[in-house]
Design a protein around this motif. Structure first.
Motif, PDB file in Angstrom:
ATOM      1  N   GLY A 204       0.814  -1.209   0.000  1.00 26.43           N
ATOM      2  CA  GLY A 204       0.000   0.000   0.000  1.00 26.43           C
ATOM      3  C   GLY A 204       0.847   1.258   0.000  1.00 26.43           C
ATOM      4  O   GLY A 204       0.566   2.212  -0.737  1.00 26.43           O
ATOM      5  N   MET A 205       1.914   1.261   0.802  1.00 23.21           N
ATOM      6  CA  MET A 205       2.818   2.407   0.819  1.00 23.21           C
ATOM      7  C   MET A 205       3.521   2.567  -0.525  1.00 23.21           C
ATOM      8  O   MET A 205       3.753   3.686  -0.985  1.00 23.21           O
ATOM      9  CB  MET A 205       3.847   2.236   1.940  1.00 23.21           C
ATOM     10  N   GLN A 206       3.827   1.449  -1.175  1.00 26.40           N
ATOM     11  CA  GLN A 206       4.491   1.516  -2.476  1.00 26.40           C
ATOM     12  C   GLN A 206       3.578   2.142  -3.521  1.00 26.40           C
ATOM     13  O   GLN A 206       4.011   2.992  -4.315  1.00 26.40           O
ATOM     14  CB  GLN A 206       4.923   0.126  -2.923  1.00 26.40           C
ATOM     15  N   VAL A 207       2.315   1.738  -3.527  1.00 30.59           N
ATOM     16  CA  VAL A 207       1.371   2.309  -4.486  1.00 30.59           C
ATOM     17  C   VAL A 207       1.242   3.820  -4.279  1.00 30.59           C
ATOM     18  O   VAL A 207       1.260   4.599  -5.241  1.00 30.59           O
ATOM     19  CB  VAL A 207      -0.005   1.621  -4.360  1.00 30.59           C
ATOM     20  N   SER A 208       1.134   4.238  -3.030  1.00 35.25           N
ATOM     21  CA  SER A 208       1.022   5.673  -2.739  1.00 35.25           C
ATOM     22  C   SER A 208       2.286   6.417  -3.141  1.00 35.25           C
ATOM     23  O   SER A 208       2.222   7.505  -3.739  1.00 35.25           O
ATOM     24  CB  SER A 208       0.744   5.877  -1.251  1.00 35.25           C
ATOM     25  N   ALA A 209       3.458   5.852  -2.822  1.00 32.38           N
ATOM     26  CA  ALA A 209       4.717   6.512  -3.157  1.00 32.38           C
ATOM     27  C   ALA A 209       4.888   6.619  -4.667  1.00 32.38           C
ATOM     28  O   ALA A 209       5.328   7.654  -5.184  1.00 32.38           O
ATOM     29  CB  ALA A 209       5.888   5.739  -2.545  1.00 32.38           C
ATOM     30  N   GLN A 210       4.557   5.563  -5.391  1.00 28.80           N
ATOM     31  CA  GLN A 210       4.688   5.592  -6.851  1.00 28.80           C
ATOM     32  C   GLN A 210       3.726   6.600  -7.469  1.00 28.80           C
ATOM     33  O   GLN A 210       4.088   7.324  -8.405  1.00 28.80           O
ATOM     34  CB  GLN A 210       4.435   4.200  -7.421  1.00 28.80           C
ATOM     35  N   ALA A 211       2.493   6.650  -6.945  1.00 25.31           N
ATOM     36  CA  ALA A 211       1.518   7.613  -7.479  1.00 25.31           C
ATOM     37  C   ALA A 211       1.983   9.045  -7.242  1.00 25.31           C
ATOM     38  O   ALA A 211       1.856   9.909  -8.116  1.00 25.31           O
ATOM     39  CB  ALA A 211       0.153   7.379  -6.832  1.00 25.31           C
ATOM     40  N   HIS A 212       2.546   9.296  -6.063  1.00 26.94           N
ATOM     41  CA  HIS A 212       3.035  10.649  -5.760  1.00 26.94           C
ATOM     42  C   HIS A 212       4.219  11.007  -6.653  1.00 26.94           C
ATOM     43  O   HIS A 212       4.286  12.129  -7.176  1.00 26.94           O
ATOM     44  CB  HIS A 212       3.439  10.718  -4.289  1.00 26.94           C
ATOM     45  N   PHE A 213       5.123  10.080  -6.844  1.00 21.62           N
ATOM     46  CA  PHE A 213       6.276  10.318  -7.716  1.00 21.62           C
ATOM     47  C   PHE A 213       5.817  10.569  -9.149  1.00 21.62           C
ATOM     48  O   PHE A 213       6.307  11.488  -9.818  1.00 21.62           O
ATOM     49  CB  PHE A 213       7.211   9.106  -7.660  1.00 21.62           C
ATOM     50  N   ARG A 214       4.882   9.774  -9.623  1.00 22.72           N
ATOM     51  CA  ARG A 214       4.373   9.938 -10.989  1.00 22.72           C
ATOM     52  C   ARG A 214       3.670  11.282 -11.160  1.00 22.72           C
ATOM     53  O   ARG A 214       3.813  11.951 -12.188  1.00 22.72           O
ATOM     54  CB  ARG A 214       3.419   8.784 -11.311  1.00 22.72           C
ATOM     55  N   ASN A 215       2.926  11.685 -10.137  1.00 19.75           N
ATOM     56  CA  ASN A 215       2.222  12.964 -10.197  1.00 19.75           C
ATOM     57  C   ASN A 215       3.202  14.138 -10.232  1.00 19.75           C
ATOM     58  O   ASN A 215       2.980  15.132 -10.931  1.00 19.75           O
ATOM     59  CB  ASN A 215       1.299  13.094  -8.990  1.00 19.75           C
ATOM     60  N   LEU A 216       4.303  14.029  -9.497  1.00 21.80           N
ATOM     61  CA  LEU A 216       5.271  15.122  -9.437  1.00 21.80           C
ATOM     62  C   LEU A 216       6.120  15.224 -10.695  1.00 21.80           C
ATOM     63  O   LEU A 216       6.444  16.331 -11.145  1.00 21.80           O
ATOM     64  CB  LEU A 216       6.188  14.935  -8.220  1.00 21.80           C
ATOM     65  N   THR A 217       6.502  14.082 -11.254  1.00 18.91           N
ATOM     66  CA  THR A 217       7.494  14.087 -12.329  1.00 18.91           C
ATOM     67  C   THR A 217       6.938  13.738 -13.701  1.00 18.91           C
ATOM     68  O   THR A 217       7.555  14.071 -14.718  1.00 18.91           O
ATOM     69  CB  THR A 217       8.628  13.097 -12.013  1.00 18.91           C
ATOM     70  N   GLY A 218       5.808  13.047 -13.741  1.00 20.65           N
ATOM     71  CA  GLY A 218       5.316  12.557 -15.027  1.00 20.65           C
ATOM     72  C   GLY A 218       6.066  11.339 -15.514  1.00 20.65           C
ATOM     73  O   GLY A 218       5.835  10.872 -16.644  1.00 20.65           O
ATOM     74  N   LEU A 219       6.964  10.781 -14.699  1.00 18.87           N
ATOM     75  CA  LEU A 219       7.747   9.606 -15.059  1.00 18.87           C
ATOM     76  C   LEU A 219       7.184   8.362 -14.376  1.00 18.87           C
ATOM     77  O   LEU A 219       6.571   8.450 -13.311  1.00 18.87           O
ATOM     78  CB  LEU A 219       9.209   9.785 -14.633  1.00 18.87           C
ATOM     79  N   GLU A 220       7.426   7.228 -14.986  1.00 19.53           N
ATOM     80  CA  GLU A 220       7.078   5.977 -14.336  1.00 19.53           C
ATOM     81  C   GLU A 220       8.143   5.649 -13.288  1.00 19.53           C
ATOM     82  O   GLU A 220       9.345   5.707 -13.582  1.00 19.53           O
ATOM     83  CB  GLU A 220       6.986   4.842 -15.352  1.00 19.53           C
ATOM     84  N   PRO A 221       7.735   5.292 -12.075  1.00 18.11           N
ATOM     85  CA  PRO A 221       8.708   5.047 -10.996  1.00 18.11           C
ATOM     86  C   PRO A 221       9.328   3.657 -11.109  1.00 18.11           C
ATOM     87  O   PRO A 221       9.157   2.803 -10.239  1.00 18.11           O
ATOM     88  CB  PRO A 221       7.849   5.190  -9.737  1.00 18.11           C
ATOM     89  N   ALA A 222      10.049   3.421 -12.188  1.00 20.10           N
ATOM     90  CA  ALA A 222      10.672   2.121 -12.405  1.00 20.10           C
ATOM     91  C   ALA A 222      12.168   2.303 -12.621  1.00 20.10           C
ATOM     92  O   ALA A 222      12.605   3.271 -13.247  1.00 20.10           O
ATOM     93  CB  ALA A 222      10.038   1.436 -13.622  1.00 20.10           C
ATOM     94  N   ASP A 223      12.936   1.368 -12.111  1.00 18.04           N
ATOM     95  CA  ASP A 223      14.387   1.326 -12.331  1.00 18.04           C
ATOM     96  C   ASP A 223      15.052   2.634 -11.892  1.00 18.04           C
ATOM     97  O   ASP A 223      15.772   3.275 -12.660  1.00 18.04           O
ATOM     98  CB  ASP A 223      14.673   1.050 -13.817  1.00 18.04           C
ATOM     99  N   LEU A 224      14.780   3.021 -10.653  1.00 21.39           N
ATOM    100  CA  LEU A 224      15.416   4.221 -10.105  1.00 21.39           C
ATOM    101  C   LEU A 224      16.784   3.869  -9.537  1.00 21.39           C
ATOM    102  O   LEU A 224      16.944   2.863  -8.841  1.00 21.39           O
ATOM    103  CB  LEU A 224      14.552   4.840  -9.005  1.00 21.39           C
ATOM    104  N   GLN A 225      17.755   4.720  -9.828  1.00 15.12           N
ATOM    105  CA  GLN A 225      19.083   4.498  -9.276  1.00 15.12           C
ATOM    106  C   GLN A 225      19.099   4.835  -7.788  1.00 15.12           C
ATOM    107  O   GLN A 225      18.262   5.593  -7.309  1.00 15.12           O
ATOM    108  CB  GLN A 225      20.110   5.362 -10.012  1.00 15.12           C
ATOM    109  N   PRO A 226      20.058   4.295  -7.048  1.00 16.36           N
ATOM    110  CA  PRO A 226      20.142   4.617  -5.607  1.00 16.36           C
ATOM    111  C   PRO A 226      20.332   6.107  -5.383  1.00 16.36           C
ATOM    112  O   PRO A 226      20.777   6.838  -6.271  1.00 16.36           O
ATOM    113  CB  PRO A 226      21.373   3.816  -5.146  1.00 16.36           C
ATOM    114  N   LEU A 227      19.980   6.535  -4.182  1.00 15.57           N
ATOM    115  CA  LEU A 227      20.149   7.943  -3.846  1.00 15.57           C
ATOM    116  C   LEU A 227      21.622   8.343  -3.939  1.00 15.57           C
ATOM    117  O   LEU A 227      22.502   7.591  -3.509  1.00 15.57           O
ATOM    118  CB  LEU A 227      19.636   8.211  -2.442  1.00 15.57           C
ATOM    119  N   PRO A 228      21.900   9.529  -4.481  1.00 15.00           N
ATOM    120  CA  PRO A 228      23.296   9.966  -4.599  1.00 15.00           C
ATOM    121  C   PRO A 228      23.814  10.483  -3.269  1.00 15.00           C
ATOM    122  O   PRO A 228      23.073  10.612  -2.286  1.00 15.00           O
ATOM    123  CB  PRO A 228      23.210  11.088  -5.629  1.00 15.00           C
ATOM    124  N   SER A 229      25.091  10.786  -3.249  1.00 18.86           N
ATOM    125  CA  SER A 229      25.667  11.441  -2.083  1.00 18.86           C
ATOM    126  C   SER A 229      25.183  12.885  -2.037  1.00 18.86           C
ATOM    127  O   SER A 229      24.621  13.397  -3.007  1.00 18.86           O
ATOM    128  CB  SER A 229      27.194  11.392  -2.147  1.00 18.86           C
TER     129      SER A 229
END
Length: 423
Positions: A204-229
């Motif tokens: 459930g948290m994943q669905v919400s996080a992906q929807a929020h990311f998609r809404n902000l960026t217009g990108l599909e939340p797939a194959d994201l690289q690790p957080l940078p320094s």
């Protein structure tokens, strides 16, 4: 460096990785930020507000330029002079046209105050643009980290459900042949239900996080690289505070509002003074007063207007604008104190988040090592299967904490930079 240049450089910096990316290339945080800036309606609205502010400056500057007005009338009727001058009744087409050109010479400061107010409006709108972008950067960074964290949580809980299901099955088999008590079966069932609940919650948290990311960026939340320094941050609190005092968008916007209020107050006082302008008029009149009447005129001169009594309107406007200046000045002081507090907090949050991430990473590593040890001990019969479930649960919690700490660390870094006006 002006706000426009900072924004342009930011756009180029963020868009460069996106432009170079290829199909199938993992999305980076920088690419997600660039996509969000290009996609977000809030950015388009802030840009439109800035364009409107620049248009108001053009309107204000027009007050110094000459105006040209053309007016005219035409009609149809019957005119009867009643024999005056020996003229009889006749059908007429009365018409008139007039052209007036006027150049303001003295406006008492009205135009200058309007221009200053418009310029302050532009500064405020550009600060609003920067503030909108800063808030978007922080939101996207948080969403990016949430997508990574929830994806890993789903994977970990899915693995836990699989292992718990097998352990619960083995506990039932051992109970049937009398090798273990029913308590083991109940405990294994409870652990399985707990793991399934954790997996459902993570999904459930994943669905919400992906929807929020998609809404902000217009990108599909797939194959994201690790957080940078972390990006480059100020070495000292004084350096961060100095940059925030000069460049913080919220503070710049409140200061622009103060300048706009002061300009409005000057404009209100200018309304008590006369206006003077040079004018040139030309007019032509036909068929008015009596049939075949003709008249042409041309005039140049000076026109002045001074409102000597306004019933209290002018003094009321002056009092209103003076109050607005005091309120705007108080807001600037309040915003400056608020920014100072936020910078101190953000600077400390960066340091704290780095320490927490290191500690959480160490904890996750230790929990993973403990899990390997318990798994081996269970395999050789030194510990029961339920101990393995407990170790799995601790390892999942530790890894989730490390992932969340990484997100908190990068969000804290971008928050500090946004307070400094760098995003």
């Amino acid at each position: 460096m002006t706000s426009k240049r900072r924004i342009a450089r930011l756009m180029l910096w963020l868009a460069a990785p996106l432009a170079l990316s290829t199909v199938g290339h993992a999305t980076t945080l920088e690419e997600a930020l660039a996509a969000a800036i290009a996609h977000a309606p809030e950015i388009a609205a802030a840009d439109a507000d800035a364009d409107a502010a620049r248009a108001r400056l053009d309107q204000a500057k027009a007050g110094r330029l000459p105006t040209a007005t053309l007016s005219g009338t035409i009609g149809y009727g019957r005119l009867d002079p009643q024999g005056f001058f020996g003229l009889g009744a006749a059908n007429v087409t009365p018409r008139a046209a007039q052209m007036t050109v006027e150049q303001p010479l003295f406006t008492g400061g009205r135009v200058g105050a309007g221009i200053d107010q418009a310029r302050a409006g532009i500064a405020g709108a550009e600060a609003g643009q920067a503030g909108t972008r800063s808030r978007l950067v922080m939101a996207v960074t948080q969403a990016y980290g949430d997508v990574l964290t929830t994806a890993r949580m789903v994977d970990l809980y899915g693995r836990l459900v699989t292992q718990t299901t097998e352990i619960e099955r083995q506990a039932r088999l051992k109970f049937r042949v009398g090798e273990s008590p029913s308590t083991d079966v109940s405990q294994a069932g409870a652990r399985l239900a707990e793991a399934r609940a954790g997996l459902a919650r993570a999904r459930g948290m994943q669905v919400s996080a992906q929807a929020h990311f998609r809404n902000l960026t217009g990108l599909e939340p797939a194959d994201l690289q690790p957080l940078p320094s972390n990006p480059v941050l100020p070495a000292t609190l004084d350096e961060a505070m100095d940059a925030a005092t000069r460049n913080n968008p919220a503070l710049a916007q409140s200061e622009a509002s103060l300048r706009a209020a002061q300009a409005a107050a000057r404009g209100a006082r200018a309304e008590r003074l006369p206006t003077v302008g040079a004018f040139a008029e030309g007019a032509t009149v036909r068929d008015q007063s009596f049939p075949d009447y003709r008249a042409d005129s041309a005039t140049i001169g000076i026109r002045a207007r001074w409102e000597l009594f306004s019933g209290g309107r002018a003094s009321g406007k002056v009092a209103e604008t003076d109050s607005s200046v005091r309120a705007a000045d108080a807001r600037v002081r309040a915003m400056r104190m608020q920014v100072e507090e936020q910078v101190i907090s953000a600077f400390q949050d960066v340091r704290t988040a780095q320490l927490v991430e290191q500690a959480a990473t160490d904890q996750a590593s230790a929990a993973a090592q403990a899990l390997d040890s318990v798994r081996h001990e269970v395999r050789v019969g030194m510990k029961p299967q339920l101990d393995l479930l407990d170790a799995e649960r601790e390892s999942i919690a530790a890894e989730a904490g490390a992932l969340q700490a990484g997100t908190d660390r990068i969000v804290a870094a971008y928050r500090l930079l946004s307070l400094m006006g760098r995003y």
